[in-house]
Design a protein around this motif. Structure first.
Motif, PDB file in Angstrom:
ATOM      1  N   ASP A  92     -34.065  33.464   3.404  1.00 27.59           N
ATOM      2  CA  ASP A  92     -33.527  32.227   2.839  1.00 27.59           C
ATOM      3  C   ASP A  92     -34.379  31.024   3.238  1.00 27.59           C
ATOM      4  O   ASP A  92     -34.573  30.091   2.446  1.00 27.59           O
ATOM      5  CB  ASP A  92     -32.089  32.030   3.301  1.00 27.59           C
ATOM      6  CG  ASP A  92     -31.163  33.091   2.733  1.00 27.59           C
ATOM      7  OD1 ASP A  92     -31.221  33.318   1.514  1.00 27.59           O
ATOM      8  OD2 ASP A  92     -30.393  33.677   3.493  1.00 27.59           O
ATOM      9  N   ALA A  93     -34.879  31.016   4.485  1.00 33.00           N
ATOM     10  CA  ALA A  93     -35.756  29.929   4.915  1.00 33.00           C
ATOM     11  C   ALA A  93     -37.034  29.911   4.078  1.00 33.00           C
ATOM     12  O   ALA A  93     -37.498  28.852   3.642  1.00 33.00           O
ATOM     13  CB  ALA A  93     -36.080  30.079   6.399  1.00 33.00           C
ATOM     14  N   ALA A  94     -37.591  31.097   3.839  1.00 27.54           N
ATOM     15  CA  ALA A  94     -38.789  31.187   3.006  1.00 27.54           C
ATOM     16  C   ALA A  94     -38.484  30.787   1.567  1.00 27.54           C
ATOM     17  O   ALA A  94     -39.313  30.160   0.893  1.00 27.54           O
ATOM     18  CB  ALA A  94     -39.352  32.606   3.057  1.00 27.54           C
ATOM     19  N   ARG A  95     -37.285  31.148   1.103  1.00 22.61           N
ATOM     20  CA  ARG A  95     -36.874  30.767  -0.260  1.00 22.61           C
ATOM     21  C   ARG A  95     -36.877  29.253  -0.420  1.00 22.61           C
ATOM     22  O   ARG A  95     -37.303  28.725  -1.455  1.00 22.61           O
ATOM     23  CB  ARG A  95     -35.494  31.362  -0.520  1.00 22.61           C
ATOM     24  CG  ARG A  95     -34.894  31.061  -1.870  1.00 22.61           C
ATOM     25  CD  ARG A  95     -33.850  32.108  -2.247  1.00 22.61           C
ATOM     26  NE  ARG A  95     -32.777  32.247  -1.292  1.00 22.61           N
ATOM     27  CZ  ARG A  95     -31.551  31.747  -1.460  1.00 22.61           C
ATOM     28  NH1 ARG A  95     -31.273  31.051  -2.542  1.00 22.61           N
ATOM     29  NH2 ARG A  95     -30.598  31.942  -0.567  1.00 22.61           N
ATOM     30  N   ALA A  96     -36.408  28.535   0.596  1.00 22.93           N
ATOM     31  CA  ALA A  96     -36.408  27.070   0.543  1.00 22.93           C
ATOM     32  C   ALA A  96     -37.830  26.524   0.587  1.00 22.93           C
ATOM     33  O   ALA A  96     -38.186  25.625  -0.184  1.00 22.93           O
ATOM     34  CB  ALA A  96     -35.585  26.512   1.699  1.00 22.93           C
ATOM     35  N   ALA A  97     -38.658  27.073   1.487  1.00 26.39           N
ATOM     36  CA  ALA A  97     -40.014  26.557   1.659  1.00 26.39           C
ATOM     37  C   ALA A  97     -40.878  26.800   0.423  1.00 26.39           C
ATOM     38  O   ALA A  97     -41.724  25.975   0.069  1.00 26.39           O
ATOM     39  CB  ALA A  97     -40.659  27.198   2.885  1.00 26.39           C
ATOM     40  N   ARG A  98     -40.671  27.931  -0.255  1.00 30.74           N
ATOM     41  CA  ARG A  98     -41.512  28.292  -1.396  1.00 30.74           C
ATOM     42  C   ARG A  98     -41.081  27.619  -2.693  1.00 30.74           C
ATOM     43  O   ARG A  98     -41.817  27.675  -3.684  1.00 30.74           O
ATOM     44  CB  ARG A  98     -41.474  29.818  -1.591  1.00 30.74           C
ATOM     45  CG  ARG A  98     -42.246  30.599  -0.552  1.00 30.74           C
ATOM     46  CD  ARG A  98     -41.822  32.064  -0.541  1.00 30.74           C
ATOM     47  NE  ARG A  98     -41.906  32.689  -1.841  1.00 30.74           N
ATOM     48  CZ  ARG A  98     -42.959  33.344  -2.295  1.00 30.74           C
ATOM     49  NH1 ARG A  98     -44.038  33.448  -1.539  1.00 30.74           N
ATOM     50  NH2 ARG A  98     -42.960  33.903  -3.486  1.00 30.74           N
TER      51      ARG A  98
END
Length: 307
Positions: A92-98
């Motif tokens: 989820d953190a990567a989903r936000a960053a990407r």
């Protein structure tokens, strides 16, 4: 901490197998019904697709436009990362960053967090329906007084999250800014669509657990499932695990006897559900391997549905 998160699920599952009838659990798992497992996979993939739609609606409310195919691809990728790495939130953190889409990282993070919060609200609605049904029509096997003390932990965690979300959305002090403004824009002002999506997703998840139980040889009544499955799945939010493994199995072993089923049935159903969840997330590995640059052209020919 990394090794703890990897070892703790094994220790918890091993303890459950030791305390219950481990041989019966393995017998159930070795005879899993392919048909019911296929139904479980279909339901879990429907959950991912609808969750991607919910995320897209949430992000759009915060000014972050996102093509439908991008949302689906990124949600599968996040699911796969969450299923395979410790912590349960890395994806989820990567989903936000990407997926900042030209906006700030904080805005993208708000979209992800609020989308997940809407999911917990949907699961709480199913749990509330199960509690109301239990009060109105208690059975010999299942009453409020028979809920084990361990059920209070996931129940309390869910209640705290919902209380925090309600305070964020409905607080009246001053002009809403930051997270308060984001919550009102993404949740309160889009309440009908958010409620419909979150409730549908929660029902599908509970249904997937019921079909996983059927695959392992247990018939879980829908009314009982509405009460105990949200509690089982909320236990997955406890830290120090990988994709909730261990905590989910312990909760299932403790709560399945309330449905007139043994702890072994709960263990087998929970493990079958976990296997199905991992398989359902495997498309994320394909997207991880190919990368976003390969998925962009395919998205060009897909019409974007109206929100």
């Amino acid at each position: 901490m990394k090794w703890l998160r990897l070892l703790l699920p094994l220790v918890l599952i091993g303890a459950c197998l030791y305390l219950a009838d481990g041989q019966d659990v393995w017998r159930r798992l070795s005879a899993l019904s392919p048909g019911w497992m296929l139904v479980t996979l279909v339901l879990l993939n429907a959950v991912t697709l609808l969750s991607a739609v919910r995320w897209r609606v949430t992000a759009a409310s915060l000014g972050l436009a996102m093509p439908w195919w991008d949302a689906v691809r990124e949600y599968y990728l996040a699911q796969f990362v969450n299923q395979t790495l410790p912590g349960g939130v890395v994806g989820d953190a990567a989903r936000a960053a990407r997926n900042r889409k030209g906006g700030s990282l904080g805005r993208a993070a708000q979209g992800v967090v609020l989308e997940r919060a809407a999911g917990q609200a949907g699961m709480a609605a199913v749990l509330l329906a199960g509690l109301v049904g239990l009060v109105l029509r208690p059975s010999d096997d299942l009453t409020i007084s028979r809920l084990p003390a361990g059920a209070l932990l996931p129940l309390g965690a869910l209640a705290l999250m919902l209380a925090a979300l309600a305070a964020l959305v409905f607080a009246r002090a001053g002009r809403p800014t930051g997270w308060r403004a984001a919550a009102r824009d993404a949740l309160l002002r889009r309440l009908p669509v958010q409620a419909a999506l979150s409730l549908a997703i929660a029902v599908l998840i509970v249904g997937a657990f019921v079909t996983a139980a059927r695959a392992s040889g247990s018939a879980l009544p829908p009314a009982t499932a509405a009460l105990i499955v949200p509690l089982i799945l909320t236990a997955m939010l406890l830290p120090a695990s990988v994709a909730g493994w261990g905590w989910r199995e312990g909760a299932a072993a403790a709560l399945f006897p309330l449905a007139g089923l043994g702890a072994e049935a709960g263990l087998a159903a929970s493990i079958a559900f976990g296997i199905a969840a991992l398989i359902a997330a495997l498309p994320g590995a394909f997207f991880l391997q190919r990368g976003p640059q390969h998925a962009k052209p395919a998205a060009a020919g897909i019409a974007t549905p109206h929100e």
